[in-house]
Structures are given as C-alpha cells and as structure tokens.
Write a protein that holds these residues in place. Structure first.
Motif, short mmCIF file in Angstrom:
data_model
loop_
_atom_site.label_atom_id
_atom_site.label_comp_id
_atom_site.label_asym_id
_atom_site.label_seq_id
_atom_site.Cartn_x
_atom_site.Cartn_y
_atom_site.Cartn_z
N ARG A 171 0.81 -1.22 0.00
CA ARG A 171 0.00 0.00 0.00
C ARG A 171 0.85 1.28 0.00
O ARG A 171 0.33 2.37 -0.19
N PHE A 218 -1.48 2.18 -4.49
CA PHE A 218 -2.55 1.23 -4.11
C PHE A 218 -3.62 2.01 -3.35
O PHE A 218 -3.32 2.69 -2.36
N PRO A 274 -7.02 1.30 -1.31
CA PRO A 274 -7.93 0.29 -0.76
C PRO A 274 -9.39 0.71 -0.92
O PRO A 274 -9.74 1.88 -0.68
N CYS A 281 -6.27 -0.84 -7.16
CA CYS A 281 -7.31 -0.44 -6.23
C CYS A 281 -8.18 -1.65 -5.90
O CYS A 281 -8.44 -2.49 -6.76
N GLU A 295 -6.58 -5.70 -0.55
CA GLU A 295 -5.24 -6.28 -0.52
C GLU A 295 -5.30 -7.80 -0.35
O GLU A 295 -4.51 -8.54 -0.95
#
Length: 803
Positions: free
Chosen positions: A539, A547, A549, A728, A731
């Motif tokens: 992230r 990244f 989330p 996106c 994870e």
C-alpha cells in the motif's frame, strides 16, 4: 409437410399482410432486409396505408404480397417499423390468382395457357401439391419434363426459404439463426434436420446441444438415440478445447461429462456403454481421434502432431552451428554496441549468438529483462554477418526482405516494429489468412525470407503454431520470443510452455532486469509475483506505483477519481487503460465502461453523434475493442481502435446506420448487424490486453473476482504498465490471487511427444512414428465400475479406436 408449414401462423398474433412496394435495404449475406409494403390487411391498431417492415427474408419480388408476423416498434429516428419474426408469401388461392402467378415473369417460358392447364389438372391447391411432390406435374397434358422441373425449382427457390423459416420459428429458432441454418442447408434444411437435428451442434455456430436437443425431443428422438449421444460427445469435446483450452479430453472425464449433459436435458437414463459405443463410431467416422486414454478433435490432434514433425525438421538443420567463427561474431557485436551505444550483458550476448547459430531457438524472460534489446541486436547482427541491407527500398517481390517479424496481435506487431525500425505484421496476415479457412485447412503456405522472429509466443495456440511452422521453408531460421509466466493462449494449448518444458528447443532465459530506470517498483513487483510473493508495503506509494484500498461497491467512485486526476494532468483515453478480470458486477468491465465513457468521452451538450445498440451507446471518439478475428479487414481479437465517424441510414446509400472505427489507420465499417463484434475498451479484460503496453494501467481487484484470480492473470495485468501502475481494491484479494497458481492446467501432449522425439532411436533425425494405438480408460470408479473399459461393453472386445 409443405402444406402444414404454411398453416403454422397463429392469426391471433400481430400480423400485417401487404404488397411489396420497394426494398430499402437488403444484405445478401444474412438476408437482413428493410422493405416498404402497402398494407392490405392487419389485426393491429395500425391505420397507415403503408408500413416499413424489417427482418430476415430473401429479396422480395415487386408487387408480390406477403404476410408478416411480429410487432410494431417506434424507431428513435425512422419512426414506426414492423419488426417481423416470421413471414410467408401469400399464395393465390383462386384459379385466376394461381394462373396469374404461374404465368408471371418469375416462371420463364410458362404462359397463360400452360398455367391454366396446370390449374385445371391439379386444382386450386396446385402450388402446395407441386412443392410436396413434383411428380404431380407429369399428369399435366403436354408439359415437358424440362418445363416441369423449372416450375418446381422456382417454387422451391422462392417458397422453400419461407417454408423453412416458418418451421424453424415453430421449433423455437429466431429469425437470424434460422437464416444462418438455411444458408448452410438451403432447400434440404427440413429434410436434414428431421433426419438428424443434432448436426446443428457441430455445423452451425450459435447452436448449442440444449437447443438441438430441444428440437430432437420435438421430433420424437429418444434419449438413447445414437445421433443424440454422438452430438453430446462432440459438444463436450469441443467445449473442453474451446472453453477450457485443452488439446484433448481424458476419456474417463469425457464419459462422465457426456452422461451429465444427456441427463441434464432428458431424464431417461443413459449407460456408459451407450456413450462408449458412439465414441467408437465417431472415431470410425473420423470425427474424433483416440490415443491411449485421450480423445482429440482431429484438427487439434493433427496440429499437435504436425508441430512435432515441423520442430523435428527444423532442428535437423545443423549447418547454422559453425557458420560464423566466434571471433567474427564478437567483432561484429562490439561494433554494434559502439554504434547503438548499448552494452550487452553476458546472457544477452549468449542469446544473440545462439539465435544466429540455431535453426530454431526460444528467447524468454520477464518484463525488463531486455528481450526487445536482444531482438534488435539479432536483427542488426544477422544483417551485418550475412552482408544484407536493412533498407526496405532495396528489395522487391523477386527478392523479398530477408527478416520477417510477426506477432499474434496488431498491437504487439506495432510494438515490435517500433523497437526494431522494421516492418512487422500479425501472424494471420503473414500466413495470408482471410478468415474463410477451416481449422483443418492444410493448404501449403510458405513464408518468404531467411530469418523469422515471432514475439508474444505465449499467445499462440496449437492451431496457429502448427500453421505457422508448417509455412517455414527449409532455408529459414526461426526465433520464438515470449514470457512463460503470462496467461496462455485464448485458443487450445500452451505451446510456449510445452516447448520450454520439453527442453528440446535451444533456449535462453533472460533473468537480469534492465528495462526502465533503476529501481522500478513495477518490474520489482512483477518478479516478486512470479515467486508467489507480494511486498509487505504494497500500500506504500511509490513513484510509479500506488494502491488505493476500497470495496467492490466503492470501485466506481475510486476509479473515477483516479481517471479524473490523470485527465487533469493531460493524459488521454489512449494513455489510460483500466483492466479487470470479469465483466459483471459493480466492479466489472461493463459497469466501469459506462462510467469511463462519461468521464473520457462525454456528450453533455448532445453535439456528438451517437449510435445506440441495445444498452450501449457509441460516440465518435470512443475507445473500441475488437472481439473476434476478422482477417479480411486486417483486424483481430483484442485489437483496440477509435470510433472516427458515425453514419446514419438517411445519410448513406446503404440506408442503414454504420460505425467507422480506425485501428491504427486500418478503417473498418460496422453495420448494426456487426456490432456484436465490438465493445467499449475504456476498460477491458486482462486476457484481451495481452501483447499490449499502456502508459497508465489501473487494476481493480476485489474478492468478488475470486473465481478468476490467479498468479498469471495478475502478473499479465501489471506487466502491461509502462510508466504507472495504480491498483485499487482489497489487498487480501491481491495476495490470494498471487499465491494461487493456475490450477486449471491444460491437457496437452506436445511436451510428451517432443520428449519422445529426443528419446527415439537415432535422435531427432530418425524418430520413429508416434504410437497411435488407442484404448479408452475405465469408466468413472465412483459409480462402482473400477477396471471396466468401454470395450467391455462391445460385442467384439478386440475393437479399439483407431486413427
């Protein structure tokens, strides 16, 4: 039958009866027509004297009267139209009407007196009697056999399609599919389908087993009818190859799948012995091939076998090994490094030297390992050491350019051309495919040149690889380039993987990372993923990687913000590519395409031309994805283009709406009937992105993608990114996908057969023919029949499926 088929219309359904005035449009390929008729009778609320009718029917005769069943529908631009699902020609029912019909220009050489004799002899049912049995014309006085045959042939030609369409509609087939069936079987359609409706499964695209089985049940075929079981066998085998990518089906699995399919559509019990018996007959008919415990479609069996033969033949050429002393090679390589300001690493030097001294060689490696740089070096040194010019203008048809570059897709070929400065093309175009070839087509094609380099070899399926290597002349060296960790081909097989695993073909694996600036986190991530790992700081924002989330229901908002930010920084829709694994759902390709069209190509003021097709609206400037191969237009599955023009029906001589798409300068026109071949490409599937690179890749991954998530899929996605990768989603979903290796391993025998080549007496040059003795495997042990083979059910247990 003819009389019955004419009576199948239910007069309570909406219909109009009208005399043909003019044909506005007629497509001879699929019979789609737009006609204007003068309404004589209708049970609808329409009170207009004329109506525009659309549907699939043959070119209509002027002044003839037809009955159309369907519904009126308001077209947004052309007004009220009658969409016909069925039609029939209105046959005269009076003596005077029949005489007038038979003596019309339609029946050359038949005058009024002859027509009167026919009606006097056969009565007012003359036309249906003739169509039912042409011998009734023998009863007409002084009517020659030639003229009788002419009358019958004209009636069949002009009434046959209508009769077939009525029957097919009654059997549940739509007008477009009915027309496709008729175009294949013509006037014998009903006779063929009543004899064996299951032919549709493997002879007409778009007809699955369920549809054919429904027709079979309608015609009274029993659950154990041989044609039904054969069709189920072929259907399951085709699905195994076309949907799952296998070259063959395990015979045990095939027996189980066929039985499940048969029981799904009809409850009558089917024994494995029934299926085994029909498998043996299919082999005798040449429709399948069995080898050991494997069942193949013939085209795949012979493609795989042909691949082995072609590879063996290429490798048998030893004259390339010592054609250049090492000192001469190193001197030329040093000059090249100085000229293009490149310093090749040891593995890259090895790759270039092996390529120049091998008849067939594989170059493989992940992203950033220098495959493109090596290809450039091979091309330059090949020309230098052979004393050849790389100036295209110095060559002609009599002396073709010596170096041939090709790739599976147009975009991959374009990248290849840009990196080498030479012309590159698709493999289909190289082989001269027009799109009309059958899979079994073995017409001889020879590639002209001395060195062939194929990039993105992981995308090449078994059929295409066979055709490609079969077209290589004896004097040509071949280099295959690809990344073994990417997704396998869309079509059957895993050719590159099998070639590498067999260790038969000389290979150089590039492992050191050179591409992009030092410390590129995208390349670093790709190589970690190959090992089944993800960094703990996934992230953490990096200069070329981010990244974000989010959940599936938040995906539209997140992707929208990312795209708006990129657009604000000056990036265009060509620079930004959203990749997703699945089409449906809140984070699916379809939903994201709707969002992205409004962000990247809006039409807020209504000034841009639009064309609506179902739930999709196309606009000038839209990004388009080709979904099927169309070699005749030089566009292929996965090619991306842009809508450059829209023509409305009132604006062109074709009198129909058209979409004009440019694929890097190759312009293709689509009518409404062709629009199933394309879709929006603002977001596309990871599979369709193979062979391409984009400045910015946006990759959503969420748990709802679970079924599709695998390491090679995600690896392929992130390696499409040239500059920025924006992930996106969840994870945990990323980690799950990277840890999950492809558990859908494809069933192929290319590696096994290549290894048999090596182990054969005398090596590659004197291989013995491969063993073609066949024995089917035992029936599924779960049903308590361990050790029993299909042959145990046959009267002659010595029978075996043979080639």
């Amino acid at each position: 039958m003819a009389t019955e088929s004419m009576d199948l219309f239910n007069e309570e359904e909406p219909y109009i009866k009208g005399r043909h005035i003019v044909t506005i449009f007629h497509n001879e390929d699929n019979m789609y027509s737009v006609v204007r008729v003068r309404v004589e009778e209708t049970n609808t609320t329409n009170e207009e004297k004329e109506a525009v009718v659309t549907g699939h029917f043959p070119k209509m005769q002027e002044e003839d009267t037809y009955v159309f069943h369907g519904n009126f529908k308001e077209h947004p631009r052309f007004g009220m139209q009658f969409l016909a699902t069925r039609f029939k020609k209105d046959i005269p029912q009076t003596k005077q009407g029949i005489v007038h019909y038979l003596s019309s220009d339609l029946f050359q050489g038949v005058g009024k007196k002859t027509a009167e004799k026919i009606v006097d002899t056969l009565g007012e049912k003359a036309i249906s009697k003739i169509m039912e049995n042409e011998t009734v014309l023998q009863n007409v006085p002084k009517l020659s056999s030639d003229k009788a045959k002419h009358i019958y042939d004209v009636l069949i030609e002009h009434q046959g399609l209508e009769r077939v369409m009525v029957h097919l509609s009654d059997w549940g087939f739509g007008p477009q599919l009915s027309m496709k069936i008729y175009q294949l079987y013509q006037e014998t359609t009903l006779e063929i389908l009543q004899k064996n409706p299951y032919q549709l499964v493997y002879e007409v695209e778009g007809v699955g087993f369920g549809k054919a089985d429904e027709l079979g049940r309608h015609l009274g075929l029993s659950g154990k009818h041989p044609d039904r079981i054969k069709a189920a066998c072929l259907y399951c085998l085709q699905q195994t190859s076309l949907q799952e990518g296998h070259v063959y089906a395990d015979s045990k699995d095939l027996l189980v799948k066929v039985k499940e399919l048969l029981l799904k559509h009809q409850a009558e019990n089917i024994e494995y012995s029934d299926i085994a018996s029909q498998l043996l007959k299919l082999d005798e008919e040449g429709k399948i091939i069995g080898e050991d415990k494997r069942i193949y479609m013939p085209s795949l069996y012979f493609s795989e076998k042909g691949l082995v033969t072609n590879i063996q033949h290429l490798l048998s050429h030893k004259e390339y090994e010592d054609q250049f002393p090492e000192s001469e090679f190193l001197l030329a390589l040093g000059d090249l490094e100085e000229r293009i300001d490149v310093s090749y690493a040891p593995s890259q030097k090895e790759a270039i030297q092996k390529a120049l001294t091998s008849p067939l060689m594989i170059l493989t490696g992940g992203p950033g390992t220098g495959k493109t740089t090596v290809i450039k070096g091979i091309v330059e040194l090949y020309a230098e050491l052979h004393g050849l010019s790389l100036d295209l203008d110095q060559y002609s048809n009599e002396e073709p350019f010596p170096i041939v570059l090709a790739a599976p897709t147009g975009r991959a070929a374009k990248r290849m051309s840009e990196s080498t400065g030479l012309k590159a093309m698709t493999i289909h175009r190289l082989l001269g495919f027009t799109g009309q070839e059958e899979m079994e087509d073995d017409d001889e094609r020879l590639i002209k040149g001395r060195l062939l380099i194929i990039d993105e070899m992981s995308m090449v399926d078994t059929w295409l690889a066979h055709q490609l290597l079969q077209a290589v002349p004896e004097t040509m060296q071949v280099i295959l380039v690809g990344d073994q960790d990417q997704l396998p081909s869309v079509g059957p097989g895993q050719v590159l993987q099998d070639l590498l695993n067999s260790k038969v073909v000389p290979t150089v694996h590039l492992t050191d990372i050179y591409r992009q600036e030092e410390g590129s986190s995208i390349i670093e991530l790709a190589h970690q993923m190959k090992q089944g790992q993800l960094p703990q700081n996934l992230r953490q924002k990096r200069p070329d990687r981010s990244f974000f989330p989010c959940r599936a229901d938040q995906m539209e908002e997140v992707v929208g913000k990312i795209v708006n930010n990129a657009i604000a920084k000056g990036y265009s829709s060509k620079d930004i590519q959203v990749l997703a694994p699945m089409y449906r759902g809140p984070a699916g390709i379809d939903r994201l395409n709707q969002l992205l069209q409004e962000l990247m190509n809006p039409n807020k003021d209504g000034s841009r031309k639009e064309l609506k097709w179902g739930d999709v609206t196309y606009r000038i400037g839209d990004k388009i994805l080709q979904l099927v191969n169309q070699p005749e237009s030089h566009v292929f599955n996965g090619d991306m283009g842009e809508v450059i023009s829209i023509f409305y029906a009132k604006e062109n001589t074709e009198k129909q709406d058209m979409l004009l798409v440019s694929y890097d300068g190759v312009e293709v026109t689509y009518t409404r009937q062709d629009l199933h071949q394309v879709t929006h490409a603002f977001c596309c599937s990871i599979h369709k992105s193979q062979g391409s690179e984009f400045p910015i890749v946006i990759l959503p991954v969420v748990k709802s993608y679970y079924r599709m998530l695998r390491r090679n899929l995600l690896y392929t996605a992130i390696t499409r990114s040239k500059r920025f990768l924006i992930m996106c989603g969840e994870e945990d979903a990323f980690r799950f996908g990277v840890e999950r290796k492809d558990d859908l391993m494809r069933l192929t025998t290319l590696r096994q057969k290549l290894e048999q080549v090596v182990e054969g007496d005398g090596g590659v040059e004197s291989i013995e023919p491969l063993n073609e003795t066949v024995s089917l495997v035992s029936v599924d042990p779960m049903i308590g029949m361990e050790g029993i083979t299909p042959y145990d059910f046959m009267e002659d247990q010595g029978r075996r499926i043979r080639r």
